[in-house]
Motif scaffolding. Structure first.
Motif, PDB file in Angstrom:
ATOM      1  N   GLY A  53      34.394  44.867  29.189  1.00 37.20           N
ATOM      2  CA  GLY A  53      34.641  45.413  27.857  1.00 37.20           C
ATOM      3  C   GLY A  53      33.794  46.890  27.811  1.00 37.20           C
ATOM      4  N   LYS A  54      33.077  47.200  28.840  1.00 36.72           N
ATOM      5  CA  LYS A  54      32.476  48.741  28.813  1.00 36.72           C
ATOM      6  C   LYS A  54      33.321  49.837  28.486  1.00 36.72           C
ATOM      7  CE  LYS A  54      30.078  48.977  32.558  1.00 36.72           C
ATOM      8  NZ  LYS A  54      29.615  47.634  32.649  1.00 36.72           N
ATOM      9  N   SER A  55      34.313  50.027  29.280  1.00 33.71           N
ATOM     10  CA  SER A  55      35.382  51.087  29.352  1.00 33.71           C
ATOM     11  C   SER A  55      36.244  50.770  27.918  1.00 33.71           C
ATOM     12  CB  SER A  55      36.338  51.072  30.539  1.00 33.71           C
ATOM     13  OG  SER A  55      36.856  49.896  30.398  1.00 33.71           O
ATOM     14  N   ASP A  73      42.788  42.030  31.531  1.00 26.79           N
ATOM     15  CA  ASP A  73      42.149  41.965  32.773  1.00 26.79           C
ATOM     16  C   ASP A  73      42.747  40.759  33.376  1.00 26.79           C
ATOM     17  OD1 ASP A  73      39.282  43.616  33.855  1.00 26.79           O
ATOM     18  OD2 ASP A  73      39.970  41.485  34.958  1.00 26.79           O
ATOM     19  N   ILE A  74      42.533  40.718  34.720  1.00 26.67           N
ATOM     20  CA  ILE A  74      43.127  39.491  35.427  1.00 26.67           C
ATOM     21  C   ILE A  74      42.237  38.421  35.481  1.00 26.67           C
ATOM     22  CG2 ILE A  74      44.936  40.071  36.778  1.00 26.67           C
ATOM     23  CD1 ILE A  74      42.909  40.645  39.244  1.00 26.67           C
ATOM     24  N   SER A  75      40.798  38.782  35.237  1.00 31.87           N
ATOM     25  CA  SER A  75      39.471  37.967  35.580  1.00 31.87           C
ATOM     26  C   SER A  75      39.208  37.142  33.884  1.00 31.87           C
ATOM     27  CB  SER A  75      38.386  38.689  35.826  1.00 31.87           C
ATOM     28  OG  SER A  75      37.196  37.968  35.783  1.00 31.87           O
ATOM     29  N   VAL A 129      41.117  51.041  42.124  1.00 36.35           N
ATOM     30  CA  VAL A 129      40.358  50.732  43.681  1.00 36.35           C
ATOM     31  C   VAL A 129      40.612  49.154  43.950  1.00 36.35           C
ATOM     32  CG1 VAL A 129      38.880  52.635  43.541  1.00 36.35           C
ATOM     33  CG2 VAL A 129      38.216  50.509  42.460  1.00 36.35           C
ATOM     34  N   GLU A 130      40.537  48.479  43.181  1.00 35.16           N
ATOM     35  CA  GLU A 130      40.434  46.967  43.390  1.00 35.16           C
ATOM     36  C   GLU A 130      41.944  46.349  43.728  1.00 35.16           C
ATOM     37  OE1 GLU A 130      38.270  44.497  40.957  1.00 35.16           O
ATOM     38  OE2 GLU A 130      36.562  45.863  40.789  1.00 35.16           O
ATOM     39  N   ILE A 131      42.755  47.052  43.484  1.00 34.58           N
ATOM     40  CA  ILE A 131      44.192  46.995  43.989  1.00 34.58           C
ATOM     41  C   ILE A 131      44.448  46.923  45.296  1.00 34.58           C
ATOM     42  CG2 ILE A 131      46.680  47.478  43.562  1.00 34.58           C
ATOM     43  CD1 ILE A 131      46.022  47.502  40.738  1.00 34.58           C
TER      44      ILE A 131
HETATM   45  C1  SAM Z   1      35.012  47.887  38.361  1.00 38.70           C
HETATM   46  S1  SAM Z   1      35.592  46.835  37.284  1.00 38.70           S
HETATM   47  C2  SAM Z   1      35.864  48.009  36.006  1.00 38.70           C
HETATM   48  C3  SAM Z   1      36.049  47.373  34.234  1.00 38.70           C
HETATM   49  C4  SAM Z   1      35.936  48.382  33.417  1.00 38.70           C
HETATM   50  N1  SAM Z   1      37.212  49.050  33.374  1.00 38.70           N
HETATM   51  C5  SAM Z   1      34.813  49.135  33.241  1.00 38.70           C
HETATM   52  O1  SAM Z   1      34.899  50.475  33.244  1.00 38.70           O
HETATM   53  O2  SAM Z   1      33.867  48.643  33.030  1.00 38.70           O
HETATM   54  C6  SAM Z   1      37.352  46.482  37.705  1.00 38.70           C
HETATM   55  C7  SAM Z   1      38.203  45.586  36.901  1.00 38.70           C
HETATM   56  O3  SAM Z   1      39.336  45.512  37.230  1.00 38.70           O
HETATM   57  C8  SAM Z   1      39.918  44.307  37.129  1.00 38.70           C
HETATM   58  N2  SAM Z   1      41.100  44.411  38.192  1.00 38.70           N
HETATM   59  C9  SAM Z   1      40.929  44.047  39.580  1.00 38.70           C
HETATM   60  N3  SAM Z   1      42.436  44.160  39.922  1.00 38.70           N
HETATM   61  C10 SAM Z   1      43.066  43.972  38.922  1.00 38.70           C
HETATM   62  C11 SAM Z   1      44.423  43.825  38.589  1.00 38.70           C
HETATM   63  N4  SAM Z   1      45.307  43.683  39.720  1.00 38.70           N
HETATM   64  N5  SAM Z   1      44.951  43.967  37.481  1.00 38.70           N
HETATM   65  C12 SAM Z   1      44.105  44.123  36.545  1.00 38.70           C
HETATM   66  N6  SAM Z   1      42.907  44.043  36.531  1.00 38.70           N
HETATM   67  C13 SAM Z   1      42.332  44.085  37.814  1.00 38.70           C
HETATM   68  C14 SAM Z   1      38.737  43.289  37.582  1.00 38.70           C
HETATM   69  O4  SAM Z   1      38.673  41.955  37.126  1.00 38.70           O
HETATM   70  C15 SAM Z   1      37.676  44.206  36.955  1.00 38.70           C
HETATM   71  O5  SAM Z   1      37.136  43.676  35.829  1.00 38.70           O
END
Ligand code: SAM
Length: 263
Positions: A53-55, A73-75, A129-131
């Protein structure tokens, strides 16, 4: 000694401890600046990939009074941390309704648990970036497009596709668990192509991001590579600690766009 947590719950707990500093501060600042231009039209704001929830909290001032901001979020572990932090910080947060919801996956396809065209604006901060696959990325844009009202705004920030040379840049990273092991908490970026895969992170190219945004119904696309400024130090508690190469080389690509109007 390894400081990397050994499971997702521990990771989410460690991640939640990190404040809005370093690159995350820059990202939040950029997203905020964009959204503030439309604040009067934003009642319902969605943060895709909200993490702890930072962003989400960082953009709470960008909605009209009485507005709603929804982190998805997915997590589950991240969402637990996000809800806990909101409860803890509630006296310091603006009077906006916060909700955190889980993105569901059906047959491998993610679905944001919100109705079509509910959001006045959708943002996503350092999530793409995580996708890992183009198909998933296209679906993420499709979902962001589906929930955005015609005329609504999209603001996307991701790692820059211009990071191209080994040891060319050194950036100011927040002390997340995986970064703590890095010397001086600086990560040197290396790769030579735009679709960078760096330790499982994808620096998706400008072309792919804009193509998928357009396919999802977004128009008036603008792409920027925002720089840090000395007037906003990366570590507010220690203003003498400077930025690294972010002052002359952007760590981010930022895409903003408007959802096509039906009339
Ligand atoms: C680096 S963190 C950034 C979190 C937040 N946006 C921040 O700025 O603090 C990346 C987040 O993206 C989520 N995430 C990764 N792949 C995702 C997806 N396919 N769909 C939705 N969320 C995803 C992760 O669970 C994680 O919480």
């Amino acid at each position: 000694m390894s400081v990397t947590p050994n499971n997702k719950t521990d990771y989410a707990k460690e991640y939640a401890k990190v404040e809005l500093i370093g690159q995350y501060l820059l990202a939040a600042h950029c997203v905020r600046e964009k959204l503030m231009l439309f604040k009067e039209n934003i009642h319902y704001l969605v943060d895709f990939g909200c993490g702890a929830g930072k962003s989400t909290r960082a953009i709470a001032n960008c909605v009209r009074e009485g507005g709603v901001i929804v982190g998805v979020d997915i997590s589950d572990d991240m969402l637990i941390e996000a809800r806990g932090l909101n409860e803890k910080l509630k006296d310091k947060l603006p009077r906006v309704k916060f909700e955190y919801k889980k993105i569901m996956t059906q047959n491998g396809v993610e679905k944001i648990p919100l109705a079509d065209e509910v959001a006045d604006a959708v943002t996503t901060t350092i999530v793409l970036v995580e996708i890992q696959s183009e198909e998933q990325l296209r679906n993420a844009f499709h979902e962001m497009g589906r929930i955005t009202k015609p005329g609504g705004q999209l603001v996307v920030i991701n790692s820059s596709d211009k990071i191209t040379c080994e040891d060319f840049t050194s950036f100011t990273y927040a002390p997340f668990p995986e970064n703590k092991e890095r010397k001086d908490n600086i990560r040197k970026c290396k790769s030579t192509v735009s679709n960078i895969v760096w330790e499982k992170e994808r620096h998706w190219s400008r072309e792919i991001l804009t193509q998928f945004a357009e396919e999802a119904g977004f128009k008036n696309l603008s792409v920027e590579y925002p720089l840090a400024t000395e007037s906003i130090p990366p570590f507010p508690d220690n203003p003498s600690r400077p930025w690294k190469d972010e002052l002359c080389f952007s760590p981010f690509i930022m895409l903003s766009a408007r959802k096509e109007s039906t009339h």
